[in-house]
Enzyme design. Structure first.
Site, PDB file in Angstrom:
ATOM      1  N   SER A 168      -4.504  -7.032   7.619  1.00 31.72           N
ATOM      2  CA  SER A 168      -5.824  -6.439   7.822  1.00 31.72           C
ATOM      3  C   SER A 168      -6.923  -7.494   7.930  1.00 31.72           C
ATOM      4  CB  SER A 168      -6.138  -5.474   6.674  1.00 31.72           C
ATOM      5  OG  SER A 168      -5.104  -4.524   6.562  1.00 31.72           O
TER       6      SER A 168
HETATM    7  N1  SAM Z   1      -1.751  -4.937   3.021  1.00 38.07           N
HETATM    8  C1  SAM Z   1      -1.144  -5.584   4.153  1.00 38.07           C
HETATM    9  C2  SAM Z   1      -1.412  -7.045   4.206  1.00 38.07           C
HETATM   10  O1  SAM Z   1      -2.113  -7.572   3.329  1.00 38.07           O
HETATM   11  O2  SAM Z   1      -0.859  -7.688   5.106  1.00 38.07           O
HETATM   12  C3  SAM Z   1      -1.483  -4.915   5.461  1.00 38.07           C
HETATM   13  C4  SAM Z   1      -0.889  -3.586   5.560  1.00 38.07           C
HETATM   14  S1  SAM Z   1      -0.599  -2.998   7.203  1.00 38.07           S
HETATM   15  C5  SAM Z   1      -2.219  -2.647   7.748  1.00 38.07           C
HETATM   16  C6  SAM Z   1       0.139  -1.419   6.752  1.00 38.07           C
HETATM   17  C7  SAM Z   1       1.520  -1.546   6.181  1.00 38.07           C
HETATM   18  O3  SAM Z   1       1.897  -0.285   5.615  1.00 38.07           O
HETATM   19  C8  SAM Z   1       2.573  -1.889   7.218  1.00 38.07           C
HETATM   20  O4  SAM Z   1       3.270  -3.034   6.852  1.00 38.07           O
HETATM   21  C9  SAM Z   1       3.463  -0.654   7.236  1.00 38.07           C
HETATM   22  O5  SAM Z   1       4.825  -0.932   7.517  1.00 38.07           O
HETATM   23  C10 SAM Z   1       3.286  -0.135   5.831  1.00 38.07           C
HETATM   24  N2  SAM Z   1       3.617   1.281   5.652  1.00 38.07           N
HETATM   25  C11 SAM Z   1       3.329   2.344   6.453  1.00 38.07           C
HETATM   26  N3  SAM Z   1       3.810   3.486   5.924  1.00 38.07           N
HETATM   27  C12 SAM Z   1       4.422   3.138   4.755  1.00 38.07           C
HETATM   28  C13 SAM Z   1       5.100   3.873   3.746  1.00 38.07           C
HETATM   29  N4  SAM Z   1       5.271   5.196   3.799  1.00 38.07           N
HETATM   30  N5  SAM Z   1       5.588   3.207   2.690  1.00 38.07           N
HETATM   31  C14 SAM Z   1       5.438   1.847   2.595  1.00 38.07           C
HETATM   32  N6  SAM Z   1       4.804   1.097   3.519  1.00 38.07           N
HETATM   33  C15 SAM Z   1       4.298   1.732   4.582  1.00 38.07           C
END
Ligand code: SAM
Length: 206
Positions: free
Chosen positions: A50
């Site tokens: 992000s």
């Molecule tokens: N916090 C992260 C960072 O610092 O890099 C960025 C997060 S990214 C915007 C969103 C993440 O949420 C992705 O890696 C995606 O695979 C994960 N995600 C989406 N749905 C999910 C779920 N149900 N359970 C766990 N992770 C999930």
């Protein structure tokens, strides 16, 4: 100084965590040159690390003092988890893609951030095995904040999450009160979707 402090993030502990966390280590080599620009970057598996300002804003809203047990839903690169690790006592972070979880674990280990535990699975239901949490941060766009996840907050607990449609959300800050929950709207944002049982089922759903 320009992207975070000048835009109104004043919590000195949060600013210090940003100063000391090498964001380029969380970014794939072909995007490393852009690591310190204020926008999201691809990290593989169709996901993103992000925008730094949004990471800072969400972190500041949690008002961490150092004693908290925190849940992050959406580990991605592990960058947000690395920031949280320096501001709270213990961090649990859930990622649905094993390949991202594995890379995040190795980056965090290289930085000696041993208080982060990364789990692989569907975090849309929270992580009941480790509840209650003082704070929960959802870093993917949720159609709504699942009651099941809110219930994993301890007394006075705070949860922050982008909530709305697939393409536009509002950052919502929820606080647990003695007789329910209070919700505050913080800022419009755009995140990749929270998939899973209590998230989106189809990544192309509007
Ligand atoms: N916090 C992260 C960072 O610092 O890099 C960025 C997060 S990214 C915007 C969103 C993440 O949420 C992705 O890696 C995606 O695979 C994960 N995600 C989406 N749905 C999910 C779920 N149900 N359970 C766990 N992770 C999930």
């Amino acid at each position: 100084r320009n992207q975070i402090e000048a835009r109104g993030i004043h919590d000195e502990r949060v600013l210090q965590a940003f100063r000391t966390t090498p964001r380029h280590l969380f970014v794939p080599k072909d995007h490393m040159a852009a690591s310190y620009e204020d926008h999201p970057l691809p990290i593989g598996s169709g996901q993103t690390i992000s925008q730094p300002y949004i990471v800072a804003l969400m972190t500041e809203q949690l008002a961490l003092i150092g004693k908290e047990k925190v849940l992050e839903i959406g580990t991605g690169s592990g960058y947000q988890a690395a920031i949280l690790a320096q501001l709270a006592a213990e961090v649990h972070s859930v990622e649905r893609f094993e390949i991202l979880a594995r890379k995040a674990r190795s980056t965090l280990a290289a930085l000696h951030l041993a208080n982060v535990h990364i789990h692989v699975g569907d975090g849309s239901m929270g992580w009941p095995a480790e509840a209650p949490f003082d704070c929960i941060i959802i870093t993917a766009a949720a159609p709504e904040v699942p009651q099941e996840v809110l219930e994993q907050l301890g007394a006075d607990g705070r949860l922050i999450a982008p909530v709305g449609s697939r393409y536009r959300q509002m950052l919502e800050l929820w606080t647990r009160l003695p007789n329910g929950f209070e919700k505050e709207e913080i800022l419009p944002v755009v995140f990749v979707p929270l998939m899973g049982k209590l998230g989106w089922q189809d990544p192309n759903e509007p």
